[in-house]
Design a protein around this motif. Sequence first.
Motif, short mmCIF file in Angstrom:
data_model
loop_
_atom_site.label_atom_id
_atom_site.label_comp_id
_atom_site.label_asym_id
_atom_site.label_seq_id
_atom_site.Cartn_x
_atom_site.Cartn_y
_atom_site.Cartn_z
N ASP A 73 39.51 38.83 44.96
CA ASP A 73 40.92 38.75 45.37
C ASP A 73 41.02 38.25 46.81
O ASP A 73 41.93 37.49 47.16
N CYS A 133 50.88 31.65 41.78
CA CYS A 133 49.83 31.49 40.78
C CYS A 133 48.69 32.49 41.00
O CYS A 133 48.12 32.58 42.09
N LYS A 134 48.33 33.22 39.92
CA LYS A 134 47.27 34.23 40.05
C LYS A 134 45.88 33.61 40.01
O LYS A 134 44.90 34.29 40.25
N THR A 135 45.83 32.35 39.67
CA THR A 135 44.50 31.70 39.61
C THR A 135 44.48 30.45 40.49
O THR A 135 43.82 29.46 40.19
N TYR A 136 45.22 30.52 41.58
CA TYR A 136 45.47 29.35 42.42
C TYR A 136 44.21 28.52 42.77
O TYR A 136 44.21 27.30 42.57
N GLY A 157 52.35 35.00 38.81
CA GLY A 157 52.39 36.38 39.31
C GLY A 157 53.57 36.56 40.26
O GLY A 157 54.37 35.64 40.45
N GLU A 158 53.64 37.74 40.86
CA GLU A 158 54.78 38.02 41.73
C GLU A 158 54.84 37.09 42.94
O GLU A 158 55.90 36.74 43.43
N LYS A 199 44.52 30.63 49.38
CA LYS A 199 45.97 30.39 49.39
C LYS A 199 46.47 30.22 50.82
O LYS A 199 47.28 29.35 51.11
N PHE A 235 49.78 32.68 34.01
CA PHE A 235 49.19 33.01 35.31
C PHE A 235 50.23 33.18 36.43
O PHE A 235 49.87 33.39 37.57
N ARG A 283 40.59 34.56 46.89
CA ARG A 283 41.82 33.91 46.42
C ARG A 283 42.86 33.88 47.52
O ARG A 283 43.51 32.87 47.78
#
Length: 248
Positions: free
Chosen positions: A5, A58-61, A54-55, A12, A52, A8
Amino acid sequence: MSSRDERRANAKELNAALEEAAGMRPCDGCTECCTIIGVRSLNKLPGQRCKFVGESGCKTYPNRPQECRQFYCFWRFGYMDDEDRPDKSGIVLNPRQMNDVSFLMVSESRPGAVEKYADKLEDLAAAQGVSIVFGNIAEQTVTRVFGPTSAFFELCMANPHLVGLHIAQRNERGLSWFVAKEARPGTLKYFNDRLRDDAETLGSVVLTGTFNSTEPVDIYGPPDAVAALASLIAERQGIGKPRAIGKA
Ligand code: SF4
Ligand code: SF4
């Protein structure tokens, strides 16, 4: 936070910093393009919300598919107003190029959003000197093209199957005119009114149908130009019969 995480989040953050340095607006919670685009590797069809999302985006950016990396959102590059952000306006503009002609595709995430923005889209297309195409290219249902006549004709001449309209320029005996034909059955019903207006703008004529056939043809344009072309057609006895002359 797990190290995955963390990686990630770092990716980002770095990307956001690079984009800001390049003058791009932040998405800031908008995820409209993640519904609008189709992503083959995820079996995601255009219009389906991506699994994918998310809040905070993108959760898999860092590992997002190629289609997502290659999607350019016109609003992010500083065009239109801040309040026109896609999640607020319901429209997403995406620059494209086909056969050396640049244009913008507009997609709507809320039914009726394009119609609501019609004036703004017309102004944007005029300022950029390009066409803005509305419809679904994959389903071959382009129903509207915003923008100047010259850009519209250039787009149709270079890419007849994009809009579904084939436009060609003709010259004969000192006359110059355009012929518009359907590249897909039924397309003229969307563009007939526009072609009438374009013919007036051009000061030339636009003929819909096939000049060298026995089928009736429609001729649009300023009265003098229409009359000259109509008499040229009449000389070819029985070849082409003008049905509508001038602007209705
Ligand atoms: S539509 Fe534009 S602003 Fe919205 S998430 Fe996509 S790139 Fe960001
Ligand atoms: S993978 Fe990420 S960037 Fe691509 S559509 Fe899904 S949420 Fe959006």
